[in-house]
Every structure is written in structure tokens, then in C-alpha cells.
Design an enzyme around this catalytic site. Structure first.
Site, PDB file in Angstrom:
ATOM      1  N   HIS A 126       0.880  -1.179   0.000  1.00 50.82           N
ATOM      2  CA  HIS A 126       0.000   0.000   0.000  1.00 50.82           C
ATOM      3  C   HIS A 126       0.916   1.227   0.000  1.00 50.82           C
ATOM      4  O   HIS A 126       2.036   1.160   0.524  1.00 50.82           O
ATOM      5  CB  HIS A 126      -0.832  -0.063   1.286  1.00 50.82           C
ATOM      6  CG  HIS A 126      -1.903   0.957   1.418  1.00 50.82           C
ATOM      7  ND1 HIS A 126      -1.649   2.254   1.802  1.00 50.82           N
ATOM      8  CD2 HIS A 126      -3.238   0.873   1.251  1.00 50.82           C
ATOM      9  CE1 HIS A 126      -2.805   2.916   1.872  1.00 50.82           C
ATOM     10  NE2 HIS A 126      -3.783   2.097   1.534  1.00 50.82           N
ATOM     11  N   ASP A 203       2.913  -4.424   8.160  1.00 47.09           N
ATOM     12  CA  ASP A 203       1.675  -3.660   8.005  1.00 47.09           C
ATOM     13  C   ASP A 203       0.526  -4.659   8.171  1.00 47.09           C
ATOM     14  O   ASP A 203       0.280  -5.492   7.297  1.00 47.09           O
ATOM     15  CB  ASP A 203       1.682  -3.006   6.620  1.00 47.09           C
ATOM     16  CG  ASP A 203       0.334  -2.415   6.227  1.00 47.09           C
ATOM     17  OD1 ASP A 203      -0.665  -2.683   6.906  1.00 47.09           O
ATOM     18  OD2 ASP A 203       0.290  -1.697   5.215  1.00 47.09           O
ATOM     19  N   GLN A 206      -4.698  -5.278   6.923  1.00 45.06           N
ATOM     20  CA  GLN A 206      -5.682  -6.227   6.381  1.00 45.06           C
ATOM     21  C   GLN A 206      -5.684  -7.575   7.099  1.00 45.06           C
ATOM     22  O   GLN A 206      -6.596  -8.377   6.889  1.00 45.06           O
ATOM     23  CB  GLN A 206      -5.422  -6.460   4.884  1.00 45.06           C
ATOM     24  CG  GLN A 206      -5.583  -5.225   4.031  1.00 45.06           C
ATOM     25  CD  GLN A 206      -6.986  -4.633   4.100  1.00 45.06           C
ATOM     26  OE1 GLN A 206      -7.961  -5.310   4.418  1.00 45.06           O
ATOM     27  NE2 GLN A 206      -7.099  -3.345   3.825  1.00 45.06           N
ATOM     28  N   LYS A 229     -10.675  -0.809  10.617  1.00 46.52           N
ATOM     29  CA  LYS A 229     -10.895  -1.951   9.717  1.00 46.52           C
ATOM     30  C   LYS A 229     -11.293  -3.200  10.507  1.00 46.52           C
ATOM     31  O   LYS A 229     -11.602  -4.231   9.926  1.00 46.52           O
ATOM     32  CB  LYS A 229      -9.619  -2.246   8.920  1.00 46.52           C
ATOM     33  CG  LYS A 229      -9.246  -1.132   7.934  1.00 46.52           C
ATOM     34  CD  LYS A 229      -8.047  -1.521   7.126  1.00 46.52           C
ATOM     35  CE  LYS A 229      -7.352  -0.346   6.485  1.00 46.52           C
ATOM     36  NZ  LYS A 229      -7.950   0.088   5.227  1.00 46.52           N
ATOM     37  N   CYS A 367      -4.855   2.384  -3.569  1.00 46.22           N
ATOM     38  CA  CYS A 367      -3.637   2.946  -2.973  1.00 46.22           C
ATOM     39  C   CYS A 367      -2.460   1.984  -3.147  1.00 46.22           C
ATOM     40  O   CYS A 367      -1.636   1.836  -2.234  1.00 46.22           O
ATOM     41  CB  CYS A 367      -3.833   3.305  -1.498  1.00 46.22           C
ATOM     42  SG  CYS A 367      -5.128   4.503  -1.256  1.00 46.22           S
TER      43      CYS A 367
HETATM   44  N1  PMP Z   1      -1.877  -0.620   4.587  1.00 49.47           N
HETATM   45  C1  PMP Z   1      -2.820  -1.384   4.030  1.00 49.47           C
HETATM   46  C2  PMP Z   1      -2.451  -2.752   3.527  1.00 49.47           C
HETATM   47  C3  PMP Z   1      -4.133  -0.907   3.933  1.00 49.47           C
HETATM   48  O1  PMP Z   1      -5.078  -1.670   3.367  1.00 49.47           O
HETATM   49  C4  PMP Z   1      -4.440   0.379   4.433  1.00 49.47           C
HETATM   50  C5  PMP Z   1      -5.842   0.945   4.330  1.00 49.47           C
HETATM   51  N2  PMP Z   1      -6.387   0.892   3.054  1.00 49.47           N
HETATM   52  C6  PMP Z   1      -3.416   1.124   5.010  1.00 49.47           C
HETATM   53  C7  PMP Z   1      -2.150   0.592   5.076  1.00 49.47           C
HETATM   54  C8  PMP Z   1      -3.667   2.481   5.583  1.00 49.47           C
HETATM   55  O2  PMP Z   1      -4.434   2.351   6.717  1.00 49.47           O
HETATM   56  P1  PMP Z   1      -5.081   3.628   7.429  1.00 49.47           P
HETATM   57  O3  PMP Z   1      -5.767   4.400   6.337  1.00 49.47           O
HETATM   58  O4  PMP Z   1      -6.022   3.054   8.409  1.00 49.47           O
HETATM   59  O5  PMP Z   1      -3.980   4.388   8.049  1.00 49.47           O
END
Ligand code: PMP
Length: 409
Positions: A126, A203, A206, A229, A367
Site C-alpha cells: 500500500h 503492516d 488487512q 478496519k 492505494c
Molecule cells: N496498509 C494497508 C495494507 C491498507 O489496506 C491500508 C488501508 N487501506 C493502510 C495501510 C492504511 O491504513 P489507514 O488508512 O487506516 O492508516
């Protein structure tokens, strides 16, 4: 069609949002990977805190503050047990994974990284695990290198092993890829990284909602989680850090109660985790996150993991039958979502038609623009699951895709 297990049978009724309609249709929510819906008990926890209990934390000797502080620290204990940390002080509360990785990048650049050091990220990250490293690259004089993946969306572990050297100081990657659903073999990756003395940052945006997380078993050094999430409020998440590493890490932001002593010439800082929690934290959101963790524990992570796999198998079989549909991300080990394109149809057009049928899916690059480039697609459609997802949601999605095909082709 898989049968909803006993432990999840009445779950949907616990989410008030499913009482509403979207474009006069029942809501089919398939975007949990972006953010999850909230159970009544989390909403009620926020209401109760704001109406009866609200006060700041760690800044006053009066009762409301003491009670708020106790509730906040109780959430820290819950978060520690959720990831099986050794102690609550290994949990730093933040807004979510984005802030956690920015903290890690800035703090490591200030305290540990030296010019010429390498940070490895994976090809399926991401943006939140790419851009923070780029932002500190020039300040720290580090190099960013990319662990490649194959066309199924699996990391090339041989190439990863070949990239490891004494220069590698950080390996930063996701546990589950938000654009592909791939579950990465974190334990194996960590063992190899530790062989060259590198720090491993995971990270967990997910993975936390779907898999049982055990940071001691994974042996990773940093693990980032977003509460929104995993059925908690938006605005709160946490970073787990091995305590001996947190102790070596410089503060990220300054101010408030993160200090030990402040002089105009210089300041000294609190021990972790408080050193990393500058300013008034998201108090209600953290307490709400504690409630969400209880909610997940009450269902049981094993049951959640098994249901996720059943939905994944059902969705894969059901959507495979749609002519022209191609999955993007076909790793052996996957979780939480299916991503796909349909020949001759733009994902945004398909998503708009689905929306008219009450089906919320995500269309876009998620993203993860480098992932789209790898698969040579501008965007994909992504349907992602939560504890409230039922097989009928996937049937409605499939029917909507058939309709889109008729309308657009
Ligand atoms: N890493 C991953 C794999 C994600 O799916 C996301 C959220 N789409 C993020 C980071 C960012 O998370 P947050 O917007 O809650 O900071």
C-alpha cells in the site's frame, strides 16, 4: 453455498447499518478492506463514554481523568493481548497504520538508520508503506529496494533472500496485501531478515480483522494495526513494538505528556510507549477499539478466519463463472477479498451499476499503484468481506456483475 457458522449467525443483526437501504435496495457491504461497519456495542461504548464518562487521560488528578486513564490503559492491555505482545507497554496508540508507519520511518531514520543502509519493501505494498520511506530517504541517506512478486501475486522469496545483506536494516511489508489478498509468509521472512540483523515492520491493516495475530510467534519487531478496519471507531489504531526496540527509537512528534523534563535548551522524554504519544490521544476511539477487540474475541479469531476462507472459496467459484472476469491476485494463501477486472468494462462503470443495486465495492488502484502497474491494469474491482458477510451478498454481487455486462457490452 457455505453455511454461516453458529458463532456468526446473529452477527448481522448487531450492525445497525444493515437496517438501512441504499438506492431503495438492501445494503450489500463488500468494502470492509477499506473500512468496516460498526457493531452496536462499539457505538454504545462511544455514546456512554461521551455522555457519562468523558475526561482527558494522564493529565489530571480528578476522578474523571483517573477513570478515563484507567479505561485507556485497559484498552492498551486488550490490544497487547490481541497481538500476544509480551507487555502492554509495547503498544503505542496512534490514528492507524499510516501514522504507525510514518512514526516508524521517521523515528528509525532519526535514531538507527545510517547513510547507505537499505530498507526493503515488497512489490505489493500500500502507498502507506512506500511513501513514508521515500519521505525520510534523503534525510537519512538510505536506499529503498523492492522485493519482487510473481504474476500470481506471491513474493519471490529466492530474490528476497538474495537481496539480504548486512546493509539491509529494515524489511517492511504487509501481512495481507489490500489489493491482492495475498497472505505473506511473515515468519519465514522475519527469520531471514533477522539473519542479517534487520528490523521487520509488518503492516497488519488487512490481517488484523481476519487472522489470529501472534507477534511473538511471527517474531516481528513492529506490527501496525488500524482499528477502523476491525470494527472499531475511525481515528484509532496502534503500533506494536518489541520493547527493546522502542527503547532505542527517537520520538516522532513532540509535545504534551511525552516528555520527562522540558528546558528551553533541550528536553528529555518519557519511556515507551508514552514517548510516542504526543498530544491528547483519540481517547474515545481507543476505548471503542478496546470494545471492538472484545467483540472479536467473543466471536473467536479461529471462527472468523475459517468463515473468511469459506467466503473466499465461494466468491472465487461464483465469480469464475462470469465470462471475461479475470482475478488479479491468485496466490495460494489469500484472505479477505477478491480483486478482478472484466474484459471490455471499466471498473468505475461496473461499480456505479453495482451501487444502484445497493452493492458497495471498491473500484480503483486501492492505494497500490505499483501493483496495478505490475498487472498492467489501470484499476480493479475489489469485493472484501467482514464478519457480517453472507454468501447471499456474493450472489447479489454476481447478479449485479451479470447486469453490468448486459448494460455495458
Ligand atoms: N496498509 C494497508 C495494507 C491498507 O489496506 C491500508 C488501508 N487501506 C493502510 C495501510 C492504511 O491504513 P489507514 O488508512 O487506516 O492508516
Amino acid at each position: 453455498m457455505p453455511v454461516v457458522p453458529e458463532s456468526l449467525r446473529d452477527i448481522r443483526a448487531q450492525f445497525p447499518i444493515f437496517a438501512r437501504t441504499v438506492h431503495d435496495q438492501p445494503l450489500v457491504y463488500l468494502d470492509t478492506a477499506a473500512t468496516s461497519q460498526k457493531p452496536a456495542r462499539v457505538i454504545e461504548r462511544l455514546r456512554k463514554f461521551y455522555s457519562d464518562e468523558y475526561g482527558t487521560v494522564r493529565r489530571g488528578s480528578y476522578l474523571l481523568c483517573q477513570q478515563s486513564t484507567a479505561m485507556f490503559e485497559c484498552a492498551r492491555k486488550k490490544a497487547a493481548s490481541f497481538v500476544n505482545a509480551e507487555r502492554p507497554e509495547e503498544i503505542v496508540f496512534l490514528r492507524g497504520v499510516t501514522e504507525a508507519i510514518n512514526l516508524a520511518a521517521v523515528s528509525l531514520a532519526r535514531s538507527i538508520l545510517k547513510p547507505g543502509d537499505e530498507v526493503l519493501v515488497s512489490a505489493m505494498e500500500h502507498h502507506a508503506n512506500i511513501v513514508p520511506w521515500q519521505l525520510v530517504r534523503d534525510m537519512a541517506g538510505i536506499h529503498i529496494r523492492v522485493i519482487p512478486m510473481n504474476d500470481k501475486g506471491e513474493l519471490c522469496l529466492d530474490a528476497y533472500e538474495a537481496m539480504l545483506s548486512e546493509r539491509v536494516k529494515v524489511v517492511a511489508l504487509n501481512h495481507v496485501a489490500n489489493s491482492l489478498g495475498t497472505i505473506n509468509p511473515i515468519k519465514q521472512i522475519t527469520a531471514l531478515a533477522h539473519g542479517v540483523g534487520a528490523i521487520v515492520l509488518v503492516d497488519g491493516a488487512q490481517s488484523a480483522p481476519h487472522l489470529k495475530i501472534d507477534v511473538r510467534d511471527l517474531d516481528c519487531d513492529l506490527y501496525a494495526v488500524s482499528g477502523h478496519k476491525m470494527y472499531g471507531p475511525s481515528g484509532a489504531g496502534f503500533l506494536y513494538g518489541r520493547y527493546s526496540l522502542l527503547e532505542r527509537m527517537a520520538p516522532y512528534q513532540g509535545g504534551g505528556e511525552m516528555i520527562d523534563r522540558v528546558e528551553f535548551s533541550e528536553s528529555t522524554f518519557e519511556d515507551p510507549p508514552y514517548r510516542f504519544e504526543a498530544g491528547t490521544p483519540p481517547i474515545a476511539e481507543v476505548i471503542g477499539l478496546g470494545e471492538a477487540i472484545d467483540f472479536l474475541h467473543d466471536i473467536g479469531l479461529e471462527a472468523i478466519e475459517a468463515w473468511d476462507q469459506a467466503l473466499l472459496a465461494y466468491a472465487t467459484a461464483r465469480l469464475s463463472a462470469i465470462p471475461g472476469l479475470r482475478f488479479v491476485g491468485e496466490a495460494e494463501a489469500r484472505s479477505g477479498l477478491v480483486a478482478f477486472t472484466i474484459d471490455g468494462m471499466h471498473p468505475f462503470d461496473v461499480a456505479s451499476i453495482l451501487d444502484r443495486k445497493g452493492v458497495a465495492v471498491r473500484a480503483g488502484h486501492h492505494c497500490a499503484q505499483p501493483v496495478m502497474r505490475h498487472f498492467d491494469v489501470p484499476a480493479t474491482l475489489r469485493a472484501s468481506f467482514g464478519v457480517y458477510t453472507v454468501p447471499e451478498d456474493i450472489d447479489t454481487l454476481a447478479a449485479g456483475l451479470e447486469l453490468a455486462r448486459d448494460m455495458l457490452s
